[in-house]
Write an enzyme that holds these catalytic residues in place. Structure first.
Site, PDB file in Angstrom:
ATOM      1  N   LYS A 201      10.258 -78.792  50.549  1.00 11.89           N
ATOM      2  CA  LYS A 201      11.255 -79.835  50.802  1.00 11.89           C
ATOM      3  C   LYS A 201      10.661 -81.209  50.513  1.00 11.89           C
ATOM      4  O   LYS A 201       9.445 -81.342  50.362  1.00 11.89           O
ATOM      5  CB  LYS A 201      11.716 -79.741  52.260  1.00 11.89           C
ATOM      6  CG  LYS A 201      10.592 -79.976  53.281  1.00 11.89           C
ATOM      7  CD  LYS A 201      11.019 -79.591  54.693  1.00 11.89           C
ATOM      8  CE  LYS A 201       9.893 -79.821  55.694  1.00 11.89           C
ATOM      9  NZ  LYS A 201      10.251 -79.309  57.039  1.00 11.89           N
TER      10      LYS A 201
ATOM     11  N   ARG B 184      17.385 -79.183  67.859  1.00 11.83           N
ATOM     12  CA  ARG B 184      17.495 -79.917  66.601  1.00 11.83           C
ATOM     13  C   ARG B 184      18.515 -79.253  65.690  1.00 11.83           C
ATOM     14  O   ARG B 184      19.513 -79.844  65.327  1.00 11.83           O
ATOM     15  CB  ARG B 184      16.121 -79.989  65.929  1.00 11.83           C
ATOM     16  CG  ARG B 184      16.094 -80.814  64.682  1.00 11.83           C
ATOM     17  CD  ARG B 184      14.714 -80.906  64.061  1.00 11.83           C
ATOM     18  NE  ARG B 184      14.319 -79.691  63.350  1.00 11.83           N
ATOM     19  CZ  ARG B 184      13.250 -79.604  62.563  1.00 11.83           C
ATOM     20  NH1 ARG B 184      12.458 -80.648  62.414  1.00 11.83           N
ATOM     21  NH2 ARG B 184      12.949 -78.481  61.950  1.00 11.83           N
TER      22      ARG B 184
ATOM     23  N   TYR C 266      -1.348-112.242  53.408  1.00 14.41           N
ATOM     24  CA  TYR C 266      -0.266-112.801  54.219  1.00 14.41           C
ATOM     25  C   TYR C 266      -0.714-113.083  55.645  1.00 14.41           C
ATOM     26  O   TYR C 266      -1.384-112.266  56.269  1.00 14.41           O
ATOM     27  CB  TYR C 266       0.919-111.833  54.257  1.00 14.41           C
ATOM     28  CG  TYR C 266       1.702-111.820  52.963  1.00 14.41           C
ATOM     29  CD1 TYR C 266       2.390-112.957  52.536  1.00 14.41           C
ATOM     30  CD2 TYR C 266       1.750-110.682  52.177  1.00 14.41           C
ATOM     31  CE1 TYR C 266       3.109-112.950  51.344  1.00 14.41           C
ATOM     32  CE2 TYR C 266       2.465-110.652  50.995  1.00 14.41           C
ATOM     33  CZ  TYR C 266       3.143-111.802  50.581  1.00 14.41           C
ATOM     34  OH  TYR C 266       3.848-111.791  49.413  1.00 14.41           O
TER      35      TYR C 266
ATOM     36  N   MET D  49       3.034-105.595  49.560  1.00 19.65           N
ATOM     37  CA  MET D  49       3.937-104.604  48.960  1.00 19.65           C
ATOM     38  C   MET D  49       3.283-103.897  47.770  1.00 19.65           C
ATOM     39  O   MET D  49       3.395-102.685  47.625  1.00 19.65           O
ATOM     40  CB  MET D  49       5.233-105.277  48.506  1.00 19.65           C
ATOM     41  CG  MET D  49       6.253-104.271  47.983  1.00 19.65           C
ATOM     42  SD  MET D  49       7.710-105.022  47.245  1.00 19.65           S
ATOM     43  CE  MET D  49       8.561-105.647  48.672  1.00 19.65           C
TER      44      MET D  49
END
Ligand SMILES: *Cc1c(COP(=O)(O)O)cnc(C)c1O
Length: 406
Positions: free
Chosen positions: A55, A154, A281, A329
């Protein structure tokens, strides 16, 4: 043939083991031979049939490539989660390979699923009725797995729904019931009391339904001591050499699990900064002394997590180069002050997951789990498929725990 919706990276970089694709700043090296070896190890431990869970695009590494390698290695049962994942993967598999859809089917998708020849895991009475209704209309029994919710809350049929099917089993008659399945909530902690209660519940459910084979174990259950035996285990993370219960896999027969994944990034540029220079940053890191910094072409958009701000590291050989400041990023900065002059140049590669740093260690540093690191790898990270020999020659992701190439 449908193309992968997961984007350009799914185009195989071919198992040449050759140099990485020009222009990519980061790559994940996937050792298909190690994945197949891990499959065989886990199959021996499970002492049952073993299904591969591919998956989320094969845990982010390429479902088509991994499923095909496993199929060539003898795997005949594959699991995906979303119905569309099955539609994409099905044409790449041999007709005899069974492909199961863990989510079952969305209402209205039944005919397409039957046409594609996929096997839904039916999770509710509604899904049972819809699939059975189609089987009735088509005049043939359709294959299915029934999932029981034994305490994870679930997915799966509830106790009430099971009782209903016991009283009115008619919808089951038009189905070819392959397995009764459940999933364990606390498999990583084998001593958790819920494991026993889930298994007791599963046994009770089994007695209320027509006789069926069973499917219980994920990777963690498979490697647990005294794990419950079922007819089909379903493993994902263990295939990639991640120990599903840290510390446990070393004790497995043969040689344990082999690391099958390496992640590397390129150095974009190097710079010398003076004491007092702020880095990245927010100036989260400020150099206290002159430093040599290297900026790497991998950032949080590529799945190199922000949790590694000031915590992660890259390796140049066995030399640890810590991440300084925030992960951006598209890039992050490492401290390369201790690297011998001239050893690191723009375009060079450093290891992020490899012989000196496991996926588990990266996940721990980032405050997450290895699954999350893998499935978060972005589309800009080249997927490179190699055999173990190539890995040994070019990438050296094997560690001492790995048997010599043979
Ligand atoms: C994802 C998943 C698995 C595989 O789990 P691993 O821990 O990766 O082995 C097995 N069964 C179900 C129902 C799953 O959702």
């Amino acid at each position: 043939m449908p193309t992968s919706p997961f984007g350009a990276h799914a185009a195989p970089l071919e198992a040449s083991g050759a140099a990485p694709v020009a222009g990519y700043g980061a790559e994940v090296v996937v050792d298909l031979a190690a994945i197949v070896a891990n499959y065989r190890t886990l199959k021996a431990v499970a002492r049952s049939a073993l299904g591969a869970v591919v998956k989320a695009d094969g845990y982010g590494l390429g479902a088509v490539e991994i499923a095909r390698a496993l199929q060539a290695g003898g795997c005949r049962d594959m699991f995906v989660a979303h119905p569309f994942e099955a539609t994409v993967l099905r044409p790449h598999l041999a007709p005899a390979t069974r492909l199961y859809v863990l989510h079952g089917l969305w209402p209205g998708l039944e005919a397409e699923a039957a046409e594609a020849g996929v096997i839904p895991v039916l999770n509710s009475l509604e899904q049972v009725r819809a699939w059975s209704g189609l089987a009735h209309r088509l005049g043939r029994r359709l294959p299915a797995v029934l999932q029981a919710d034994t305490g994870m809350s679930r997915l799966g049929l509830t106790a009430e729904e099971i009782a209903h099917l016991e009283r009115e089993p008619a919808p089951l008659a038009s189905l070819d019931l392959r397995y009764l399945m459940t999933h364990m909530a606390c498999a990583e902690t084998p001593e958790a009391p819920s494991n026993r209660s889930q298994l007791a519940c599963f046994e009770a459910v089994r007695r209320r339904l027509p006789p069926m084979r069973t499917s219980i174990a994920n990777s963690a259950v498979t490697v647990s001591d005294g794990a419950p035996r079922s007819d089909l285990a379903r493993v994902g993370i263990g295939l990639f050499g991640v120990d599903p219960i840290p510390g446990r896999a070393q004790g497995l027969p043969t040689e344990g699990l082999r690391p099958a994944v390496a992640i590397r990034a390129r150095v974009i540029q190097l710079r010398r900064v003076e004491a007092g220079a702020g880095v990245g940053y927010g100036h989260r890191y400020v150099a206290r002394a002159p430093r040599m910094l290297a900026t790497l072409a991998i950032g949080y958009a590529d799945g190199w997590p922000r949790g590694l701000d000031d915590r992660g590291a890259a390796y140049l050989g066995d030399q640890r180069l810590p991440v300084v400041g925030r992960v951006s990023m598209d890039s992050c900065v490492i401290d390369a002050t201790d690297v011998a002059p001239g050893r690191l140049k723009p375009g060079d590669w450093v290891d992020l997951v490899g012989p000196h740093q496991t996926l588990q260690q990266v996940a721990d540093a980032a405050g997450t789990i290895p699954y999350d690191i893998l499935v978060s790898l972005g589309r800009r990270v080249a997927r490179c498929y190699v055999s173990r020999r190539h890995v040994a020659d070019h990438y050296v992701i094997s560690s001492e725990a790995v048997a010599p190439a043979g």
